[in-house]
Design a protein around this motif. Structure first.
Motif, PDB file in Angstrom:
ATOM      1  N   TYR A   1       0.828  -1.203  -0.103  1.00 13.80           N
ATOM      2  CA  TYR A   1       0.087  -0.055   0.142  1.00 13.80           C
ATOM      3  C   TYR A   1       0.786   1.303  -0.121  1.00 13.80           C
ATOM      4  O   TYR A   1       2.025   1.131   0.427  1.00 13.80           O
TER       5      TYR A   1
ATOM      6  N   LEU B   1      -0.003   5.112   1.561  1.00 17.31           N
ATOM      7  CA  LEU B   1      -0.888   5.808   2.205  1.00 17.31           C
ATOM      8  C   LEU B   1      -0.336   7.265   2.262  1.00 17.31           C
ATOM      9  O   LEU B   1       0.584   7.668   2.358  1.00 17.31           O
TER      10      LEU B   1
ATOM     11  N   GLU C   1      -5.584  11.117   4.366  1.00 20.78           N
ATOM     12  CA  GLU C   1      -6.109   9.954   4.954  1.00 20.78           C
ATOM     13  C   GLU C   1      -6.748   8.860   4.119  1.00 20.78           C
ATOM     14  O   GLU C   1      -7.517   8.391   4.406  1.00 20.78           O
TER      15      GLU C   1
ATOM     16  N   TYR D   1      -5.656   5.903   0.890  1.00 16.34           N
ATOM     17  CA  TYR D   1      -4.518   4.892   0.249  1.00 16.34           C
ATOM     18  C   TYR D   1      -4.618   5.574  -1.191  1.00 16.34           C
ATOM     19  O   TYR D   1      -5.682   5.174  -2.079  1.00 16.34           O
TER      20      TYR D   1
ATOM     21  N   ARG E   1      -8.615   5.575   5.056  1.00 16.88           N
ATOM     22  CA  ARG E   1      -7.970   4.937   6.172  1.00 16.88           C
ATOM     23  C   ARG E   1      -8.865   4.598   7.318  1.00 16.88           C
ATOM     24  O   ARG E   1      -8.796   3.576   8.101  1.00 16.88           O
TER      25      ARG E   1
END
Length: 858
Positions: free
Chosen positions: A188, A190, A195, A197, A217
């Motif tokens: 992933y 981030l 906030e 992905y 998230r």
């Protein structure tokens, strides 16, 4: 320019050369005379480099100049070449540079209206011999005095190699992603500001049931039960730890996180990530990491922890015997179960050598156990001894045991002893013997099953031949059993079977043998019984059962039976013959009504008439017993180039009669199906093919298609037969295609799916035969993991004269291609059918117009 005499030796050198020539072309743009094309020296330079040079006249839509190497590279004429001649051979386009244009027409219009400075596309070109090349087309405009684009001059560059390398790169990238997902890993990226992905692996959906696109998230955090930090840094709380990571104090984040899914399932994931730093502000703007499913590991850790807490109690109460020794093989612990097995108490065994109390000899090796212990300590690994050992202890008791030996290690991983697990299988072996007995009996009635009954029948045949004493075989069939079963249910059907079983037993002698042969049939051997006496006994049974009624849920059902009778005499050849005779008699009795008995007599006209209907059966049985079959094959020819070098043909079975004349399958396959002989025939075909595979396959370049009947799919041992014989003869599974009929695929759907999935694991492919004969199969096609679709020949042979057949074949072919399948047209009997099949885009053709069946193996 002499450096062009040396051809580029790598793709990188080729790309550099193309780039250099392209830049050179651009530099010529300002100095070229607009009324002329490239100077002859420059054209020769490009042609020498293997690049096609051209001038395109948009008013005539022809190439006013095309270098001669177009003939060798693309197989097109260099003179008077019209643009449509080139375009007609182009299979697909792709823009060579970033473009906002949706199609080639918009892009070309932008070039002609001077919205773009250069024309630059890639296209896939198909030559006359069906070989394909990727070409890059780059050109610049030629303007008239008014500024209108009237021509373009450019070059065609072969970029096939670059495309292949790029496709290989894409394939490897996809492979990498698939490997990551198969490893239960979720990569992933981030984004802290949103906030969200920016990217998260697809495995998030499978593991946590969350979407991989636009994942917030918070949706992930809402599932968290608890977090176990894996950092040595002295942070008091999880928030402190995360803040240290986000501010760059901690350069790596590691934690085990427990999630609880919406369905209540709990998962453990390890989260390991590194920060993403903004180059300008030097701030942490996100993180790059991977979530690894460690649920299994956590479960093991928890189990180990619990086992440590319970170790002493467990060793005392465990169901297996446990003996531990030191490095020299001296015993230091024996648990109660091991005490019982060895016959020696824990205290009494301390200090004794292990082979003093466990007397094991294997293959005349009295030191076998000590050798195993030494091997465990030397190799520092567990050894599971697959054999069972019979141990007689000091009290004379015998135990059948299985032994596993594991090394005992200290904290430094040094082996300090071994632990023996003694699994006492004495009782399980006793139960196994009981189960073996039960496998010879019918579960519902407790009677012998069909296989055991035939064994008994064979024994009586031997008795008859040796003692010249006759017996009687009877087969009893319950009339309308399936109707009663479907009407009242499975439980009631079982009760009915039990009732009839008791009725039969009440009328038989203790010496008689009774069995349940099938769903609604019983078999009886009347031992040492003359035929007339046997006839009286069975008539008495029929009369007795005719007065019975079956009551279920306040409803009453009359019970009717029919019976066939045969004498077991010395002239009977085998069990198959007498079972066949008795079944015929029973079938004739059933045809005559209910509660009827028919005694088999070879001279009975009624039986003779019925026997003629199945007269081919003995020939088939004889052929099976005496290997009187042969294999033919018929070519399945590709209608278009597949890029494959091997030939492809269908394996066909033929049978010899007593005069060595070949019998077609249409004459014997139906009777083989009726009497469940197809599994045997299928095994013969496959066995004959694979045992001769090495000489038939022409070094792996011959592909064979083999038919499998629906009856074989129902045989639970058939799958293992195929895998075993493939392994034994080292067959190349990729060169074998199994054909399964459409009807079998629909009627036995779940069994077909299981068979296909298991056999595809070893590399075989599958074809669905006679497709279109049952239109309900469209509902099942998408669920069948097949590779080929054979269009039913009844449609194919009519595509010349029958427009409806043509539409159906076209529809099936298009649908097969949509499903990613190769299509095969059967019954290609003449050139007219073949021509239309090719126009429809069908992949393969089979029939007399391609090749008549030829002998493959005598």
């Amino acid at each position: 320019m002499d450096d062009l005499d040396n051809k580029p030796e790598s793709i990188e050198e080729l790309n550099k050369e193309i780039k250099r020539l392209t830049e050179l072309l651009h530099s010529y743009e300002k100095i070229l005379d607009s009324s002329k094309f490239f100077k002859s020296e420059f054209r020769a330079l490009l042609e020498k480099a293997g690049i096609i040079v051209y001038e395109l006249d948009y008013e005539t839509n022809t190439y006013s100049y095309m270098s001669e190497n177009v003939e060798t590279l693309l197989g097109l004429p260099s003179k008077k070449l019209s643009r449509p001649e080139l375009l007609d051979r182009i299979l697909e386009f792709s823009f060579a540079t970033v473009s906002n244009y949706e199609n080639i027409d918009e892009y070309e219009n932008a070039f002609l209206t001077k919205k773009i400075k250069f024309f630059n596309i890639d296209f896939l070109f198909e030559k006359e011999d069906h070989t394909k090349k990727w070409m890059n087309d780059i050109s610049i405009p030629i303007l008239d005095k008014t500024g209108k684009v009237i021509k373009s001059m450019g070059m065609l560059i072969d970029i096939t190699l670059q495309k292949e390398l790029y496709n290989d790169y894409v394939m490897r990238e996809n492979l990498y992603r698939n490997v990551i997902e198969l490893a239960d890993s979720i990569p992933y990226q981030l984004n802290y500001s949103e906030e969200k992905y920016d990217f998260i692996g697809n495995a998030i959906t499978r593991i946590l049931n969350l979407p991989s696109e636009n994942l917030n998230r918070k949706a992930l955090i809402d599932l968290i039960l608890r977090v176990e930090r894996l950092s040595d840094a002295p942070y008091k709380t999880q928030n402190d730890y995360e803040m240290a990571f986000k501010t760059g104090i901690t350069q790596k984040y590691r934690a085990d996180i427990q999630f609880k899914l919406e369905n209540g399932e709990e998962k453990w994931l390890n989260d390991t990530s590194i920060p993403i730093i903004d180059k300008n502000n030097k701030e942490v703007i996100g993180s790059l990491g991977i979530l690894q499913d460690i649920t299994w590991r956590k479960k093991i850790e928890e189990a180990i922890f619990e086992e440590k807490e319970k170790a002493l109690v467990t060793l005392e109460s465990i169901g297996d015997g446990v003996i531990t020794t030191d490095i020299d093989g001296n015993i230091n612990y024996i648990n109660p179960i091991a005490e019982n097995i060895s016959g020696i108490a824990n205290k009494a065994g301390h200090g004794k050598q292990i082979d003093d109390i466990l007397k094991i000899q294997y293959a005349n090796d009295v030191n076998y156990l000590k050798g195993i212990l030494n091997k465990v300590m030397e190799e520092k690994r567990i050894i599971h001894m697959t054999d069972m050992f019979l141990i007689r202890n000091r009290q004379g008791h015998e135990h059948e045991i299985k032994i596993s030996v594991s090394p005992i290690k200290n904290r430094t991983k040094k082996v300090i002893g071994v632990i023996l697990i003694l699994h006492d299988v004495t009782e399980s072996q006793r139960m196994s013997r009981i189960l073996t007995y039960q496998t010879s009996h019918d579960w519902t009635t407790g009677l012998l099953n069909h296989a055991k009954f035939e064994e008994k029948l064979n024994e009586y045949l031997e008795i008859t031949k040796n003692e010249n004493k006759n017996h009687v075989l009877c087969i009893i069939a319950i009339d309308q059993f399936k109707v009663i079963s479907e009407t009242t249910g499975k439980i009631s059907a079982e009760e009915l079977l039990k009732m009839i079983t008791n009725a039969l037993k009440s009328k038989l002698r203790d010496s008689d043998i009774i069995a349940r042969l099938s769903e609604d049939q019983f078999g009886i051997i009347l031992s040492y019984c003359p035929l007339h006496r046997g006839e009286a006994i069975i008539n008495d049974i029929i009369s007795h059962i005719s007065h019975l009624s079956f009551n279920w849920e306040d409803k009453q059902y009359k019970v009717y039976i029919n019976a066939g009778l045969s004498e077991i005499h010395p002239f009977i050849q085998n069990t198959m013959e007498i079972m066949h005779n008795t079944n015929i008699a029973c079938s004739v009795a059933k045809k005559n009504g209910v509660n009827k008995l028919k005694v088999f007599d070879a001279n009975d006209l009624e039986l003779e008439s019925y026997s003629k209907e199945i007269s081919i059966l003995p020939i088939v049985i004889h052929a099976i017993d005496n290997n009187r079959f042969c294999l033919f094959h018929q070519m399945i020819r590709p209608l278009y180039s597949t890029g494959e070098e091997f030939t492809y043909s269908e394996v066909l079975i033929r049978m010899y009669d007593d005069q060595n004349q070949i019998i077609s399958p249409a004459a014997f396959i139906p009777i083989a199906e009726r009497f469940n002989l197809m599994p045997t025939i299928d095994r013969w075909v496959i066995g004959k093919l694979v045992s001769n595979f090495s000489q038939l396959s022409q070094n792996g370049k011959h592909h064979f298609s083999v038919n499998v009947s629906s009856f074989s799919l129902e045989d639970p041992t058939f799958l293992n037969f195929v895998t075993d014989i493939f392994s034994k003869h080292k067959v190349i599974p990729e060169n074998i295609t199994f054909e399964i009929t459409e009807t079998a695929a629909i009627v036995k759907f779940s069994k077909v799916i299981h068979f296909i999935n298991e056999i595809k694991k070893i590399g075989c492919t599958f074809s669905l035969d006679d497709f279109g004969s049952g239109w309900s199969s469209f509902n099942y096609l998408k669920a069948l993991p097949i590779n080929y679709l054979k269009i039913d020949g009844s449609f194919v042979k009519g595509i010349v004269d029958n427009n409806l057949d043509l539409i159906l074949v076209k529809t099936i072919n298009n649908m097969g291609h949509e499903f990613g399948l190769k299509t095969v047209a059967e019954y290609i009997e003449n050139d007219a059918i073949l021509t239309i099949a090719k126009k429809l885009g069908i992949d393969f053709a089979q029939g007399y117009a391609i090749e008549k069946p030829k002998l493959l193996i005598e």
